[in-house]
Design a protein around this motif. Structure first.
Motif, PDB file in Angstrom:
ATOM      1  N   VAL A   1      -0.859   2.597   4.586  1.00 41.02           N
ATOM      2  CA  VAL A   1      -1.320   1.991   5.834  1.00 41.02           C
ATOM      3  C   VAL A   1      -0.822   2.762   7.054  1.00 41.02           C
ATOM      4  N   SER A   2       0.412   3.238   7.000  1.00 38.21           N
ATOM      5  CA  SER A   2       0.989   3.936   8.152  1.00 38.21           C
ATOM      6  C   SER A   2       0.271   5.242   8.464  1.00 38.21           C
TER       7      SER A   2
ATOM      8  N   THR B   1       2.978   0.453   2.530  1.00 38.83           N
ATOM      9  CA  THR B   1       3.420   0.920   3.848  1.00 38.83           C
ATOM     10  C   THR B   1       3.056   2.382   4.054  1.00 38.83           C
TER      11      THR B   1
ATOM     12  N   ASP C   1       5.296  -2.570  -2.210  1.00 33.96           N
ATOM     13  CA  ASP C   1       5.544  -2.704  -0.768  1.00 33.96           C
ATOM     14  C   ASP C   1       5.648  -1.322  -0.117  1.00 33.96           C
ATOM     15  N   VAL C   2       6.416  -0.447  -0.753  1.00 28.82           N
ATOM     16  CA  VAL C   2       6.656   0.888  -0.198  1.00 28.82           C
ATOM     17  C   VAL C   2       5.370   1.705  -0.208  1.00 28.82           C
TER      18      VAL C   2
ATOM     19  N   THR D   1      -5.109  -5.562   4.419  1.00 32.59           N
ATOM     20  CA  THR D   1      -4.232  -5.078   5.488  1.00 32.59           C
ATOM     21  C   THR D   1      -5.001  -4.230   6.488  1.00 32.59           C
TER      22      THR D   1
ATOM     23  N   VAL E   1      12.803  -4.943  -1.892  1.00 32.82           N
ATOM     24  CA  VAL E   1      11.413  -4.493  -1.795  1.00 32.82           C
ATOM     25  C   VAL E   1      10.931  -4.044  -3.166  1.00 32.82           C
TER      26      VAL E   1
END
Length: 278
Positions: free
Chosen positions: A88-89, A85, A81-82, A112, A77
């Motif tokens: 978005v989370s 995430t 990417d991290v 996204t 990754v």
């Protein structure tokens, strides 16, 4: 002013060179003969000195050159990417990005989460223009003086930018001020060993900055109660000597000239961190 993954970071290692038992005359000769740019890669203030920062980010090709060499590390990754995430989370409705660079991360988030209201900011006119061309709402803004009312955003993002601000605590305080209760501040930065091998090969030294993997959490905890951190190892791949020289030249022409010749591709380790604060 950010990039998807900038190349230089910080290290406490080799900040001061030991001269040993040499005479004062020899020590002076060593100090004056050492390239002036070598010390730049050991000073905290070199990353926050605004003339240098402005010069680095007055053109978008600098960031594009840096971003192009980076890929996943052993985990498979990237820090982007991290970070994506993490953002978005949290499911924010309104997001502010501080130091948006060319707008690559802003575009990723919007694709996204098309329902979110995303506002990108930067203090570089070139970066603001580049981000606007990606279809992202963008404003020219100083991170230490955000022109927004308190509790305006559900999420604030600052990716590879907080080591540049002249007053770190003020910038973090401003991010905290514009966040709504329960909102998340998501940041990315580099670690002490980031590209250290390449920098030393070129005759420089890793930087020591005010906001790194080693000290970022402590800085955030002065203004936020809950802080998380994930460290991510990455890889910079250069197909040949010329590409490595081009990369180093985005920081210093003298540094680029100091890289010894090598034949074929080379890979160097990068060390980054993504933190969230609430």
């Amino acid at each position: 002013m950010t990039t998807i993954h900038p190349g230089v970071c910080n290290s406490q290692e080799a900040v001061h060179r030991r001269l040993g038992d040499v005479s004062v005359k020899e020590a002076r000769r060593a100090a004056t003969s050492r390239p002036v740019w070598a010390g730049m890669f050991a000073r905290v203030d070199s990353m926050t000195e605004q003339v240098q920062v402005t010069r680095q980010y007055e053109r978008t090709d600098t960031l594009l050159t840096r971003a192009g060499v980076w890929g996943p590390g052993p985990e498979g990754v990237t820090p982007v990417d991290v970070l994506l995430t993490a953002v978005v989370s949290a499911r924010p409705r309104e997001i502010l990005e501080i130091g948006c660079g060319t707008g690559q991360f802003a575009r990723l988030v919007m694709e996204t989460m098309p329902e979110c209201d995303y506002l990108a900011t930067d203090q570089s006119e070139a970066m603001v223009a580049a981000t606007k061309r990606r279809g992202v709402a963008t404003r020219l803004v100083d991170a230490m003086q955000l022109p927004f009312m308190a509790e305006t955003f559900d999420g604030v993002v600052a990716a590879w930018v907080l080591y540049h601000v002249a007053d770190l605590d003020r910038a973090i305080r401003e991010a905290r001020r514009v966040l709504r209760p329960g909102g998340q501040f998501a940041v990315a930065t580099n670690g002490d060993r980031h590209l250290a091998e390449l920098l030393r090969e070129a005759g420089g030294e890793p930087l020591v900055t005010q906001f790194s993997s080693e000290n970022a959490a402590a800085a955030l905890r002065r203004r936020f109660r809950h802080v998380t951190q994930r460290d991510i190892e990455t890889r910079a791949t250069f197909p040949d000597h010329a590409s490595a020289v081009a990369y180093l030249a985005t920081f210093s022409e003298e540094l680029a000239a100091g890289l010894p010749w090598f034949d074929g591709p080379r890979e160097y380790a990068g060390f980054t961190s993504v933190l969230t604060a609430r």
